[in-house]
Design an enzyme around this catalytic site. Structure first.
Site, PDB file in Angstrom:
ATOM      1  N   ASN A  16     -34.772  21.084  -4.876  1.00 30.24           N
ATOM      2  CA  ASN A  16     -35.822  20.657  -3.952  1.00 30.24           C
ATOM      3  C   ASN A  16     -35.556  21.188  -2.546  1.00 30.24           C
ATOM      4  O   ASN A  16     -36.491  21.484  -1.804  1.00 30.24           O
ATOM      5  CB  ASN A  16     -35.944  19.135  -3.942  1.00 30.24           C
ATOM      6  CG  ASN A  16     -36.894  18.630  -5.016  1.00 30.24           C
ATOM      7  OD1 ASN A  16     -38.056  19.016  -5.051  1.00 30.24           O
ATOM      8  ND2 ASN A  16     -36.392  17.790  -5.907  1.00 30.24           N
ATOM      9  N   MET A  93     -26.567  12.274  -3.474  1.00 31.17           N
ATOM     10  CA  MET A  93     -26.156  11.201  -4.376  1.00 31.17           C
ATOM     11  C   MET A  93     -25.244  10.183  -3.687  1.00 31.17           C
ATOM     12  O   MET A  93     -24.143   9.887  -4.136  1.00 31.17           O
ATOM     13  CB  MET A  93     -25.469  11.803  -5.610  1.00 31.17           C
ATOM     14  CG  MET A  93     -26.313  12.809  -6.350  1.00 31.17           C
ATOM     15  SD  MET A  93     -27.942  12.160  -6.850  1.00 31.17           S
ATOM     16  CE  MET A  93     -27.447  10.984  -8.102  1.00 31.17           C
ATOM     17  N   ARG A  94     -25.727   9.643  -2.585  1.00 34.07           N
ATOM     18  CA  ARG A  94     -25.019   8.579  -1.889  1.00 34.07           C
ATOM     19  C   ARG A  94     -26.014   7.488  -1.530  1.00 34.07           C
ATOM     20  O   ARG A  94     -27.123   7.787  -1.062  1.00 34.07           O
ATOM     21  CB  ARG A  94     -24.361   9.086  -0.592  1.00 34.07           C
ATOM     22  CG  ARG A  94     -23.352  10.204  -0.789  1.00 34.07           C
ATOM     23  CD  ARG A  94     -22.116   9.733  -1.495  1.00 34.07           C
ATOM     24  NE  ARG A  94     -21.392   8.715  -0.733  1.00 34.07           N
ATOM     25  CZ  ARG A  94     -20.397   7.979  -1.246  1.00 34.07           C
ATOM     26  NH1 ARG A  94     -20.055   8.116  -2.504  1.00 34.07           N
ATOM     27  NH2 ARG A  94     -19.785   7.091  -0.489  1.00 34.07           N
ATOM     28  N   LEU A  96     -27.307   4.916   0.931  1.00 34.87           N
ATOM     29  CA  LEU A  96     -27.216   4.863   2.395  1.00 34.87           C
ATOM     30  C   LEU A  96     -27.220   3.424   2.888  1.00 34.87           C
ATOM     31  O   LEU A  96     -27.924   2.567   2.349  1.00 34.87           O
ATOM     32  CB  LEU A  96     -28.380   5.634   3.015  1.00 34.87           C
ATOM     33  CG  LEU A  96     -28.426   7.124   2.665  1.00 34.87           C
ATOM     34  CD1 LEU A  96     -29.738   7.740   3.112  1.00 34.87           C
ATOM     35  CD2 LEU A  96     -27.247   7.856   3.294  1.00 34.87           C
ATOM     36  N   HIS A 112     -38.351  11.201  -5.470  1.00 30.80           N
ATOM     37  CA  HIS A 112     -37.855  10.409  -6.594  1.00 30.80           C
ATOM     38  C   HIS A 112     -38.584  10.831  -7.863  1.00 30.80           C
ATOM     39  O   HIS A 112     -39.811  10.960  -7.856  1.00 30.80           O
ATOM     40  CB  HIS A 112     -38.085   8.918  -6.328  1.00 30.80           C
ATOM     41  CG  HIS A 112     -37.555   8.040  -7.421  1.00 30.80           C
ATOM     42  ND1 HIS A 112     -36.209   7.838  -7.615  1.00 30.80           N
ATOM     43  CD2 HIS A 112     -38.195   7.329  -8.394  1.00 30.80           C
ATOM     44  CE1 HIS A 112     -36.032   7.037  -8.645  1.00 30.80           C
ATOM     45  NE2 HIS A 112     -37.218   6.717  -9.145  1.00 30.80           N
ATOM     46  N   ASP A 148     -35.428   3.190  -3.159  1.00 32.18           N
ATOM     47  CA  ASP A 148     -36.676   3.674  -3.764  1.00 32.18           C
ATOM     48  C   ASP A 148     -37.842   2.716  -3.530  1.00 32.18           C
ATOM     49  O   ASP A 148     -38.724   2.567  -4.379  1.00 32.18           O
ATOM     50  CB  ASP A 148     -36.485   3.909  -5.275  1.00 32.18           C
ATOM     51  CG  ASP A 148     -35.422   4.948  -5.569  1.00 32.18           C
ATOM     52  OD1 ASP A 148     -35.229   5.851  -4.741  1.00 32.18           O
ATOM     53  OD2 ASP A 148     -34.768   4.847  -6.630  1.00 32.18           O
ATOM     54  N   GLU A 177     -42.291  18.116  -8.323  1.00 28.86           N
ATOM     55  CA  GLU A 177     -41.462  17.784  -7.164  1.00 28.86           C
ATOM     56  C   GLU A 177     -41.457  18.942  -6.171  1.00 28.86           C
ATOM     57  O   GLU A 177     -41.613  18.752  -4.957  1.00 28.86           O
ATOM     58  CB  GLU A 177     -40.022  17.473  -7.600  1.00 28.86           C
ATOM     59  CG  GLU A 177     -39.855  16.201  -8.403  1.00 28.86           C
ATOM     60  CD  GLU A 177     -38.404  15.983  -8.809  1.00 28.86           C
ATOM     61  OE1 GLU A 177     -37.502  16.299  -8.008  1.00 28.86           O
ATOM     62  OE2 GLU A 177     -38.170  15.508  -9.934  1.00 28.86           O
TER      63      GLU A 177
END
Length: 204
Positions: A16, A93-94, A96, A112, A148, A177
């Site tokens: 992306n 991939m953390r 927040l 997402h 999300d 996406e």
């Protein structure tokens, strides 16, 4: 037109991120990709971005142990040093913290792989297939502290085929996406949207 300076946060290949970079090459795109930042120094997307003349940086989250906010404060310093206006998460991939999200309220986007509010979290394609849904898709939304759950900017739907497995469905969703994330960034960067409660509306 003064273009907004965008940082893209990645953890891996960043497909992306690539779609955003390629869209931003257009002269009339209202944002420039000023920085690609990763929490993994070996993320493949860093080399790809650097090869296109984009500034890159990495901050290894492992250095900070379980202190997520200390890691994020280091990220915030890099973002401020680069005069960033908007942040796009692209396979970052953390999870927040509320502190970091508050620094970028209304200025941080995420993509997402599901039609939110359905299928928050991980393994969205497997869960959609298990539930037997006929329509699946992807969502670009503003980031809020709850995962999300932020106001939705754009969505795209794809049909679920009888022959689909998770990989086939994921590939079809990924195509969408790559289409809607640049569109959403352009709308935000051009200041064409306003947030009312949890709704994102076009400015009059």
């Amino acid at each position: 037109m003064k273009k907004k300076r965008v940082a893209i946060l990645i953890s891996g290949r960043g497909s992306n991120m690539m779609a955003l970079v390629e869209a931003a090459v257009a002269p009339d795109f209202p944002a420039e990709i000023a920085l690609v930042l990763s929490n993994r120094p070996d993320a493949a997307g860093l080399d790809w971005a650097a090869s296109r003349g984009i500034r890159t940086a990495s901050i290894d989250h492992k250095t900070y142990g379980k202190d997520r906010e200390a890691f994020e404060r280091a990220m915030q310093g890099v973002l401020e040093d680069n005069s960033i206006d908007l942040v796009c998460l692209a396979g970052f991939m953390r999870v927040l913290t509320p502190w970091f999200v508050a620094q970028w309220q209304g200025r941080m986007l995420n993509i997402h792989p599901a039609l939110l509010p359905s299928y928050r979290g991980l393994h969205t394609h497997e869960r959609a297939l298990e539930d037997g849904v006929k329509i699946h898709g992807c969502t670009v939304h503003f980031v809020v502290p709850e995962m999300d759950a932020g106001p939705i900017i754009l969505q795209a739907a794809v049909p679920v085929e009888d022959s689909d497995d998770a990989d086939a469905l994921a590939a079809r969703v990924l195509t969408q996406e790559h289409r809607i994330y640049p569109q959403a960034l352009a709308l935000v960067a051009a200041d064409k949207l306003r947030i009312e409660g949890n709704r994102v509306l076009m400015r009059a």
